[in-house]
Motif scaffolding. Structure first.
Motif, PDB file in Angstrom:
ATOM      1  N   ILE A   8     100.000  -4.117 -10.171  1.00 24.79           N
ATOM      2  CA  ILE A   8      99.389  -2.893 -10.692  1.00 24.79           C
ATOM      3  C   ILE A   8      99.081  -1.930  -9.549  1.00 24.79           C
ATOM      4  N   ARG A   9      99.305  -0.641  -9.819  1.00 24.63           N
ATOM      5  CA  ARG A   9      98.942   0.392  -8.840  1.00 24.63           C
ATOM      6  C   ARG A   9      98.418   1.633  -9.545  1.00 24.63           C
ATOM      7  N   LEU A  10      97.460   2.305  -8.913  1.00 27.70           N
ATOM      8  CA  LEU A  10      97.003   3.628  -9.324  1.00 27.70           C
ATOM      9  C   LEU A  10      97.459   4.617  -8.257  1.00 27.70           C
ATOM     10  N   PRO A  11      98.536   5.361  -8.504  1.00 32.89           N
ATOM     11  CA  PRO A  11      99.028   6.281  -7.473  1.00 32.89           C
ATOM     12  C   PRO A  11      98.070   7.446  -7.257  1.00 32.89           C
ATOM     13  N   ALA A  12      98.151   8.024  -6.051  1.00 35.31           N
ATOM     14  CA  ALA A  12      97.280   9.144  -5.702  1.00 35.31           C
ATOM     15  C   ALA A  12      97.943  10.497  -5.923  1.00 35.31           C
ATOM     16  N   HIS A  13      99.256  10.531  -6.040  1.00 35.15           N
ATOM     17  CA  HIS A  13      99.964  11.811  -6.152  1.00 35.15           C
ATOM     18  C   HIS A  13      99.508  12.555  -7.402  1.00 35.15           C
ATOM     19  N   PRO A  14      99.111  13.817  -7.285  1.00 35.27           N
ATOM     20  CA  PRO A  14      98.570  14.525  -8.457  1.00 35.27           C
ATOM     21  C   PRO A  14      99.568  14.675  -9.593  1.00 35.27           C
ATOM     22  N   VAL A  15     100.853  14.812  -9.285  1.00 37.57           N
ATOM     23  CA  VAL A  15     101.849  14.941 -10.353  1.00 37.57           C
ATOM     24  C   VAL A  15     102.016  13.612 -11.081  1.00 37.57           C
ATOM     25  N   ALA A  16     102.101  12.529 -10.336  1.00 40.09           N
ATOM     26  CA  ALA A  16     102.180  11.212 -10.977  1.00 40.09           C
ATOM     27  C   ALA A  16     100.951  10.962 -11.837  1.00 40.09           C
ATOM     28  N   ARG A  17      99.782  11.318 -11.344  1.00 38.87           N
ATOM     29  CA  ARG A  17      98.550  11.094 -12.097  1.00 38.87           C
ATOM     30  C   ARG A  17      98.530  11.942 -13.378  1.00 38.87           C
ATOM     31  N   ALA A  18      99.070  13.148 -13.296  1.00 46.53           N
ATOM     32  CA  ALA A  18      99.121  13.999 -14.491  1.00 46.53           C
ATOM     33  C   ALA A  18     100.062  13.399 -15.538  1.00 46.53           C
ATOM     34  N   VAL A  19     101.202  12.873 -15.097  1.00 50.74           N
ATOM     35  CA  VAL A  19     102.141  12.232 -16.027  1.00 50.74           C
ATOM     36  C   VAL A  19     101.487  11.010 -16.669  1.00 50.74           C
ATOM     37  N   LEU A  20     100.849  10.176 -15.863  1.00 50.76           N
ATOM     38  CA  LEU A  20     100.219   8.964 -16.381  1.00 50.76           C
ATOM     39  C   LEU A  20      99.088   9.292 -17.351  1.00 50.76           C
ATOM     40  N   ALA A  21      98.311  10.301 -17.033  1.00 51.05           N
ATOM     41  CA  ALA A  21      97.227  10.709 -17.938  1.00 51.05           C
ATOM     42  C   ALA A  21      97.798  11.214 -19.262  1.00 51.05           C
ATOM     43  N   GLY A  22      98.875  11.992 -19.180  1.00 51.03           N
ATOM     44  CA  GLY A  22      99.488  12.505 -20.395  1.00 51.03           C
ATOM     45  C   GLY A  22     100.136  11.413 -21.225  1.00 51.03           C
ATOM     46  N   PHE A  23     100.712  10.408 -20.563  1.00 55.30           N
ATOM     47  CA  PHE A  23     101.354   9.313 -21.275  1.00 55.30           C
ATOM     48  C   PHE A  23     100.314   8.407 -21.917  1.00 55.30           C
ATOM     49  N   GLY A  24      99.249   8.136 -21.207  1.00 51.75           N
ATOM     50  CA  GLY A  24      98.130   7.408 -21.778  1.00 51.75           C
ATOM     51  C   GLY A  24      98.244   5.902 -21.798  1.00 51.75           C
ATOM     52  N   GLY A  25      99.194   5.348 -21.060  1.00 50.38           N
ATOM     53  CA  GLY A  25      99.359   3.898 -21.035  1.00 50.38           C
ATOM     54  C   GLY A  25     100.109   3.452 -19.799  1.00 50.38           C
ATOM     55  N   PRO A  26     100.445   2.159 -19.722  1.00 49.72           N
ATOM     56  CA  PRO A  26     101.101   1.632 -18.530  1.00 49.72           C
ATOM     57  C   PRO A  26     102.552   2.082 -18.409  1.00 49.72           C
ATOM     58  N   VAL A  27     102.927   2.437 -17.197  1.00 46.13           N
ATOM     59  CA  VAL A  27     104.286   2.885 -16.896  1.00 46.13           C
ATOM     60  C   VAL A  27     104.855   1.995 -15.789  1.00 46.13           C
ATOM     61  N   ALA A  28     105.995   1.377 -16.045  1.00 47.45           N
ATOM     62  CA  ALA A  28     106.698   0.620 -15.011  1.00 47.45           C
ATOM     63  C   ALA A  28     107.505   1.606 -14.173  1.00 47.45           C
ATOM     64  N   ALA A  29     107.413   1.491 -12.849  1.00 50.36           N
ATOM     65  CA  ALA A  29     108.087   2.487 -12.011  1.00 50.36           C
ATOM     66  C   ALA A  29     108.480   1.902 -10.662  1.00 50.36           C
ATOM     67  N   PRO A  30     109.581   1.121 -10.619  1.00 46.48           N
ATOM     68  CA  PRO A  30     110.118   0.722  -9.314  1.00 46.48           C
ATOM     69  C   PRO A  30     110.737   1.932  -8.628  1.00 46.48           C
ATOM     70  N   SER A  31     111.136   1.794  -7.378  1.00 48.56           N
ATOM     71  CA  SER A  31     111.741   2.918  -6.665  1.00 48.56           C
ATOM     72  C   SER A  31     112.996   3.388  -7.396  1.00 48.56           C
ATOM     73  N   ALA A  32     113.196   4.689  -7.423  1.00 51.04           N
ATOM     74  CA  ALA A  32     114.258   5.313  -8.226  1.00 51.04           C
ATOM     75  C   ALA A  32     115.567   5.372  -7.444  1.00 51.04           C
ATOM     76  N   ASN A  33     116.130   4.193  -7.185  1.00 49.33           N
ATOM     77  CA  ASN A  33     117.378   4.080  -6.436  1.00 49.33           C
ATOM     78  C   ASN A  33     118.111   2.832  -6.903  1.00 49.33           C
ATOM     79  N   PRO A  34     119.422   2.725  -6.648  1.00 48.14           N
ATOM     80  CA  PRO A  34     120.108   1.472  -6.956  1.00 48.14           C
ATOM     81  C   PRO A  34     119.460   0.310  -6.211  1.00 48.14           C
ATOM     82  N   SER A  35     119.395  -0.843  -6.851  1.00 44.74           N
ATOM     83  CA  SER A  35     118.730  -1.996  -6.266  1.00 44.74           C
ATOM     84  C   SER A  35     119.312  -2.348  -4.903  1.00 44.74           C
ATOM     85  N   GLY A  36     118.408  -2.525  -3.918  1.00 44.02           N
ATOM     86  CA  GLY A  36     118.817  -2.907  -2.581  1.00 44.02           C
ATOM     87  C   GLY A  36     119.177  -1.757  -1.670  1.00 44.02           C
TER      88      GLY A  36
END
Length: 320
Positions: free
Chosen positions: A121-149
């Motif tokens: 579990i993580r609570l990110p500090a980035h204001p845009v990420a926090r705004a998305v999470l607040a708007g979504f209202g629940g848990p979001v899975a978010a690994p790094s946005a790149n092909p694995s490895g």
């Protein structure tokens, strides 16, 4: 070869609202965090989580980090021993992930935890990420946005080049400030284990917890970033080089190392961490264009954020 390009959303209210709406439809959206761009999907949806694994080509035994807007939300899905509460109080929101026992009735897709009885579990500090999470209202899975490895993304262009239209949209908020994935800890009644070096330096944590037990490459993957080979460019990489081989694409720690690129002009470790993945992306592109057979990188001091930088480089340099 770059993929077809996804929709780019701007970091204003309309872009955040559109990203949130896509997540509620079980689509994948790349969102900025202070560490790296994350490939976000509804953590309670089997469909969305399966799409994350498919888009990244990620092995199913490698668990995902759940991102949340608040500590109250985190306590709904995980048990918090006293040490975890202290760490959360000290370092959340920020580049710290805690691996904690799941609570009954957590509601997460089983794909998130890869069959483990714990959740990251993580609570990110980035204001845009926090705004998305607040708007979504629940848990979001978010690994790094790149092909694995592959090299992690710290800019929207990295995501577009790596994933293309495997992601519905990218919420572009410019470069990531920290530039390294979160530090991962497993706190318990008997002590705190370090599962991944990251954007929160070990010294800051140990001032609170005392000495950490390092368990970063166990026999069984317990948290993201523990696989032996990871974060790797498509050109072989060699660490701790004197940069004397001019057939290689050379990366200095500072400008004075004499490389084709450098992580930091002056040897500032925060700058080096923030630029690491972008410099590796640039080096990969330049090496292919120039026909360089290898990428060589000068030594990086093994202190503070240098530990996380060297962790990423060791995994990037590991045999494929």
């Amino acid at each position: 070869m770059p993929q077809s390009q996804p929709k780019i959303l701007v970091e204003e209210a309309d872009g955040i609202a559109r990203a949130t709406a896509l997540l509620k439809q079980d689509a994948l959206v790349a969102i900025p965090t202070e560490t790296v761009y994350g490939l976000a999907g509804n953590a309670r949806s089997d469909t969305a989580c399966a799409r994350i694994f498919e888009a990244k080509g990620r092995p199913r035994f490698n668990p995902l980090i759940v991102h949340l807007a608040s500590l109250d939300q985190a306590r709904e899905i995980a048990e918090f021993p006293p040490a975890a509460g202290d760490l959360a109080q000290a370092f959340w929101p920020g580049p710290l992930t805690l691996v904690l026992p799941l609570k009954p009735g957590h509601g997460l897709s089983p794909l998130v935890t890869a069959g483990l009885t714990t959740v990251a579990i993580r609570l990110p500090a980035h204001p845009v990420a926090r705004a998305v999470l607040a708007g979504f209202g629940g848990p979001v899975a978010a690994p790094s946005a790149n092909p694995s490895g592959a090299i992690s993304p710290t800019m929207a262009a990295h995501v577009a080049d790596g994933l293309g239209q495997r992601v519905a949209a990218i919420l572009d908020a410019g470069p990531c400030d920290v530039g390294l994935e979160s530090t991962i800890l497993a706190p318990s009644e008997t002590g705190t284990r370090l599962l991944r070096e990251g954007g929160l330096p070990r010294e800051a944590i140990e001032a609170l917890t005392g000495p950490l037990h390092s368990d970063t490459t166990p026999g069984r993957v317990e948290a993201p970033g523990q696989m032996t080979r990871h974060y790797a460019p498509s050109v072989p990489l060699a660490m701790n080089s004197a940069l004397t081989d001019k057939t290689a694409l050379r990366i200095g720690f500072t400008d004075t190392d004499g490389g084709d690129l450098s992580l930091s002009r002056s040897g500032d470790m925060v700058e080096a961490a923030a630029t690491l993945f972008d410099i590796l992306h640039q080096a990969e592109t330049m090496a292919h264009a120039k026909g360089n057979p290898e990428i060589h990188i000068a030594p990086v001091p093994e202190t503070g954020l240098g530990r996380a930088i060297n962790d990423r480089l060791r995994r990037a340099a590991a045999p494929g």
